[in-house]
Structure formats: C-alpha cells, structure tokens
Scaffold this active site. Structure first.
Site, PDB file in Angstrom:
ATOM      1  N   HIS A   1      -0.989  -4.671  -5.346  1.00  7.57           N
ATOM      2  CA  HIS A   1      -2.229  -5.220  -4.794  1.00  7.57           C
ATOM      3  C   HIS A   1      -2.368  -4.753  -3.340  1.00  7.57           C
ATOM      4  CE1 HIS A   1      -4.661  -8.409  -2.876  1.00  7.57           C
ATOM      5  NE2 HIS A   1      -5.272  -8.508  -4.046  1.00  7.57           N
TER       6      HIS A   1
ATOM      7  N   VAL B   1      -2.563  -5.957  -0.405  1.00  5.28           N
ATOM      8  CA  VAL B   1      -1.808  -6.524   0.709  1.00  5.28           C
ATOM      9  C   VAL B   1      -0.300  -6.449   0.504  1.00  5.28           C
ATOM     10  CG1 VAL B   1      -3.659  -8.083   1.416  1.00  5.28           C
ATOM     11  CG2 VAL B   1      -1.946  -8.880  -0.229  1.00  5.28           C
ATOM     12  N   LYS B   2       0.155  -5.808  -0.575  1.00  6.00           N
ATOM     13  CA  LYS B   2       1.582  -5.743  -0.849  1.00  6.00           C
ATOM     14  C   LYS B   2       2.241  -4.585  -0.079  1.00  6.00           C
ATOM     15  CE  LYS B   2       1.734  -9.203  -3.788  1.00  6.00           C
ATOM     16  NZ  LYS B   2       0.498  -9.317  -4.505  1.00  6.00           N
ATOM     17  N   SER B   3       3.538  -4.366  -0.341  1.00  2.00           N
ATOM     18  CA  SER B   3       4.306  -3.367   0.414  1.00  2.00           C
ATOM     19  C   SER B   3       3.657  -1.992   0.376  1.00  2.00           C
ATOM     20  CB  SER B   3       5.733  -3.278  -0.136  1.00  2.00           C
ATOM     21  OG  SER B   3       6.408  -4.503  -0.011  1.00  2.00           O
ATOM     22  N   ILE B   4       3.228  -1.579  -0.823  1.00  2.00           N
ATOM     23  CA  ILE B   4       2.394  -0.388  -0.975  1.00  2.00           C
ATOM     24  C   ILE B   4       1.264  -0.760  -1.918  1.00  2.00           C
ATOM     25  CG2 ILE B   4       4.276   1.257  -0.604  1.00  2.00           C
ATOM     26  CD1 ILE B   4       4.251   1.770  -3.663  1.00  2.00           C
TER      27      ILE B   4
END
Length: 382
Positions: free
Chosen positions: A186, A188-191
């Site tokens: 998603h 806003v996640k790490s990638i």
C-alpha cells in the site's frame, strides 16, 4: 499545509520503470512480476514468493494454502486493520483474538499462553494464527512458535508493516519461525506498488497452492492435472481460485522501489530516533522496542492520557499535523460485535486504542516538518 501521517516517495526511476512497461512490455503477465518475486525472496531470505494485488488477498490465499476452512478457528491480534481477521471469515472459519502488550502493541505472550491452555481444554484451538507485527516491530516469533508448536497451529506473520525490519538478525519475511509471511505494498508502507501484496514461504507445496489460489485455481502443470494434457496450450481449473494476480505495471514500480528499501528504512529509523529523543520526558507512552528486533518504523504511535486524547488530536489537526489513530480494535467493529464480541474482551487493546495517536513518519518528512510536529505535540500537551 497539512503534514500527512504517511506518504509514498516516487522518483524518476520509478516513473521510468512503469513507462517502460507501458511502452514496451506486457501489462499483465510479462517478466516484471517474476523479477519482483525473485528480488523479494532474495531480500527476505525465503525460498518462495507469490506476489498478489493486495495485502488482503495475500492473507486470504495464505489461509487457504494452510487449509483453513469452515469450523476451524483463526486467532489474530485485535490491534490491527480488519483484514487480519477478515481473512479467516473469507475461508468460513471462526475468528478470535489474543490481547496485546500495551508497551509494543504486539501480541502478549502471557495472554497467548493462557488462552492456549483454555482453548485446549474446550477443544477450541486455532488451526491458524495471524501474528501481526504492529508498526513495523516484529513479534517474538521464536517464543510464539514454541508456544503454538505442541498444538500443531500454523503461523502466518502479518508483516504488512514490517518489510525492511529484522528479527534475531534475520530479515522479516525469512519465515524461519512461521509457515508463511504476508507483505503489503500500500502507498504508505515500506515500499509501494500502488496496491499490492505478497506471501513468502519456505514450503514448496504451500507456494504451489498460493500461486494456484491467486490465479483462478488454474494449473498448467501436467503433474497436477486430472487425466492427460491436450498440449502446451492446455490448462485446468482444479480448485476454486481467485483473480488476485499482480500486474506487471505494479511489479515494475515495486521492483524499482525495492532497490531503495534500505534507504527508506534508514530514513524512517532516523526520524523515529529524533522523535524519541525530542519527546522523552513528556507525559507520553513512546513506541516500544525489542533487543531481538529492528523495527521497519511503519508507524510512530504514541500514547497520551485517555481523557485528553480527543483534545490533543484536535489540537494537532488544527496545527496542520495529519495525525491518525491505529487501531480501532477489530472486535469493537459493529460487524464483529454482532458475532458476540464486546467491550472489555481484550482490555489491553482497548486501552492502547483510547490512548493512541500516530505521528507523521515517512522517508520524505523534512527536518522542518518534523520540528513542526514535535513543537505541536509539546504545545498540545501543555
């Protein structure tokens, strides 16, 4: 301008990777998805990776591949997004929860040990546990495996927050202490892949089933067909599957992003450390840490006095700070209350929620923006 709690970071290389697919390659089932899967398993150290179109899809097929079905039980954390529990319902299973440690937001080992003993006596042991690594910090997977292994419980790590983190000096996703590990991409996640997810596992048969469930229940492998193959074009649907495949467009973006994952995590860690140093000594609960794990710092979640939470949240919003709250306990959602869950069932998760405020944290958060956040928190507390 409002500072969001999370934001993706896209550069020219990401744009070029996607445009190259649009102009020169297959949009859906080309070479980018296999390349992305290979890069993910190399980064995480797992034997197999299956990329899909969301973290929720990844949770669903992981449950299916582990044999979860009607009348089985799935346990997970109440301190998570609803997908961590819904995946069990998709399989026709029944869902229950294990309370958390308020310091970390992660599953409480004492609560798990006690619940396992009670469940063994009442014949309500889970077939699968979805272990959520809240905010990017891995749960103590070795201890969880030791507690659950005597009961034959299958473990799925919900590492939607934790790609780029480590546990006992191994990358989250290596599946050393679990049957499968789920990732989310998603924005806003790490990638990010815009939307997307993946399942990692070290078991070849689980991987085969994951891939089959993600692609309509179809196989092109003659060894898994009924009867003889008609030729190289032939395929069979051998089970009920889903269209959960990731496109090459999304995979190209993810592959480009993955090359900068370590830099993203370093940036998140530096900003988290600055928050911790600047907010130390205030009347706050700061994020918990672990000597065994390095967090991916997906979220920086603080805890404030319950009676002041709404006031502090409104003050931050009024100062242009896009604070958020993670999470409304799953068992308190109306859908789950209709199953019989009620306030007081998991008091630590409920306390954590009533105190929680998530501060902005993402790689592109500037020093000036973070100073604004820190000052706003201090002013709100005063």
């Amino acid at each position: 301008m409002t500072i969001p709690y999370g934001r993706h970071q896209i550069d020219r290389a990401d744009l070029d990777a996607v445009v190259d697919v649009l102009e020169n390659q297959f949009l859906t089932q080309g070479q980018q998805v296999p390349r992305f899967e290979q890069a993910l398993k190399e980064y995480c150290g797992a034997a197999h990776t299956v990329a899909v179109n969301s973290g929720t899809s990844a949770l669903h097929i992981a449950c299916l591949a582990l044999g979860l079905g009607p009348d089985d039980w799935l346990w997970t954390s109440p301190n998570s997004f609803v997908a961590s529990a819904n995946c069990g319902l998709y399989c026709g299973a029944r869902v229950d929860f294990v309370d958390i440690d308020v310091k970390t937001g992660n599953l409480c080992l004492n609560a798990l040990a006690e619940k396992l003993l009670q469940a063994a006596r009442s014949n309500r042991l889970p077939k699968v546990m979805v272990v959520v690594h809240f905010a990017g910090l891995s749960c103590d997977m070795q201890a969880i495996q030791r507690l659950t292994e005597p009961y034959g419980i299958k473990l799925i790590e919900d590492a939607s927050h934790a790609l780029g983190g480590t546990y006992r000096d191994k990358p989250v996703g290596s599946c050393v202490y679990s049957d499968a590990c789920v990732l989310s991409f998603h924005p806003v996640k790490s990638i990010t892949t815009a939307e997307g997810g993946a399942v990692l596992t070290n078991a070849p048969e689980i991987a085969r089933q994951l891939r089959q469930f993600a692609s309509h229940g179809i196989t092109r492998d003659p060894d898994h067909m009924e009867g003889e193959s008609d030729g190289p074009w032939y395929y069979q649907q051998v089970t009920l599957g889903y269209n959960y495949r990731l496109s090459d467009l999304h995979a190209a973006l993810g592959l480009s992003q993955l090359s900068r994952l370590n830099a993203f995590i370093e940036s998140r860690s530096e900003r988290a450390q600055r928050y911790t140093e600047a907010l130390a000594g205030l009347s706050l609960r700061l994020p918990g840490t672990s000597s065994q794990a390095k967090s991916a710092w997906h979220l920086y979640s603080i805890g404030v006095e319950e009676s002041l939470r709404s006031q502090i949240f409104a003050s931050l919003q009024g100062k242009g700070i896009g604070a958020n709250v993670h999470y409304i306990p799953i068992h308190l959602q109306p859908y789950y209350r209709r199953m019989g869950f009620k306030p007081g069932d998991f008091p630590n998760a409920e306390t954590f929620y009533r105190q929680a405020i998530t501060l902005p944290l993402f790689p592109g958060l500037t020093a000036d923006e973070q100073t604004r956040v820190i000052q706003a928190v201090k002013e709100s507390l005063n």
